[in-house]
Motif scaffolding. Structure first.
Motif, short mmCIF file in Angstrom:
data_model
loop_
_atom_site.label_atom_id
_atom_site.label_comp_id
_atom_site.label_asym_id
_atom_site.label_seq_id
_atom_site.Cartn_x
_atom_site.Cartn_y
_atom_site.Cartn_z
N GLU A 94 0.82 -1.22 0.00
CA GLU A 94 0.00 0.00 0.00
C GLU A 94 0.85 1.26 0.00
OE1 GLU A 94 -0.40 -2.46 2.42
OE2 GLU A 94 -2.02 -3.45 1.31
N GLN A 95 2.06 1.19 0.49
CA GLN A 95 2.93 2.37 0.56
C GLN A 95 3.72 2.60 -0.72
OE1 GLN A 95 5.00 1.09 4.09
NE2 GLN A 95 3.88 2.55 5.37
N GLY A 122 -3.51 -5.86 -3.83
CA GLY A 122 -2.43 -5.00 -4.32
C GLY A 122 -2.24 -5.04 -5.82
N ARG A 125 -1.92 -1.55 -7.66
CA ARG A 125 -0.71 -0.82 -7.28
C ARG A 125 0.53 -1.51 -7.85
NH1 ARG A 125 -0.18 3.26 -3.98
NH2 ARG A 125 -2.22 2.89 -3.09
#
Length: 176
Positions: A94-95, A122, A125
């Motif tokens: 997520e980062q 994820g 992303r």
């Protein structure tokens, strides 16, 4: 590759790790020469270090949510004389933004030997990190979970390799 797994996942003995290592070697023998490699969930650093040996021209990044894993991966990079080539940092999927660190070009080879509970949510992303035509090698997937993982990545525009996915015991690798 010299490896001390320390407190981190990744000795090279687990089926999911072996699947990734086999795929890396197969792609190398077929002529794959990525300029950028990212290992998401790098653990001990085994996959990133193997990629460093196979692809000596590549810039390498590894991320893991566990600070102890990053410390272990850094120690293993030093053991292998690869600390100057491997950039390692603590981060979750997520980062990760559109690059694992500012100014990084899109990733040509992305490795993720982590469970579907992280891989599936994820997908978007992770897809955003790949260069056009880049390869994504996923493992940490039980055979019965592979179709769900593959569908999540196909839904964000990736194309599954037409060759049968590798299976080792109960585990499967998916390449897109």
């Amino acid at each position: 590759v010299i490896l001390d797994p320390g407190r981190a996942f990744g000795t090279g003995l687990h089926e999911s790790t072996r699947l990734c290592l086999r795929r890396l070697c197969t792609r190398w023998s077929e002529g794959l020469r990525p300029r950028t490699v990212l290992d998401v969930g790098c653990g001990s650093g085994i996959l990133l270090l193997a990629a460093a040996r196979l692809f000596p021209q590549a810039r390498l990044w590894g991320v893991d949510y566990d600070p102890e894993a990053i410390e272990t991966a850094q120690e293993n990079a030093v053991l292998n004389g690869l600390e100057a080539r491997a950039s390692l940092r603590v981060a979750t999927v997520e980062q990760l933004e559109l690059a694992p660190e500012p100014g990084l070009a899109p990733i040509e080879l992305l490795l993720a030997n982590i469970r579907p509970e992280v891989l599936v949510p994820g997908a978007g992303r992770i897809r955003g990190l790949l260069a056009p035509g880049g390869r994504l090698l996923l493992s940490g997937i039980l055979v019965e979970e592979a179709s769900v993982v593959r569908a999540a990545y196909e839904a964000v525009g990736l194309i599954a390799e037409p060759a049968p996915d590798d299976v080792d015991g109960e585990w499967q690798a998916v390449e897109l």
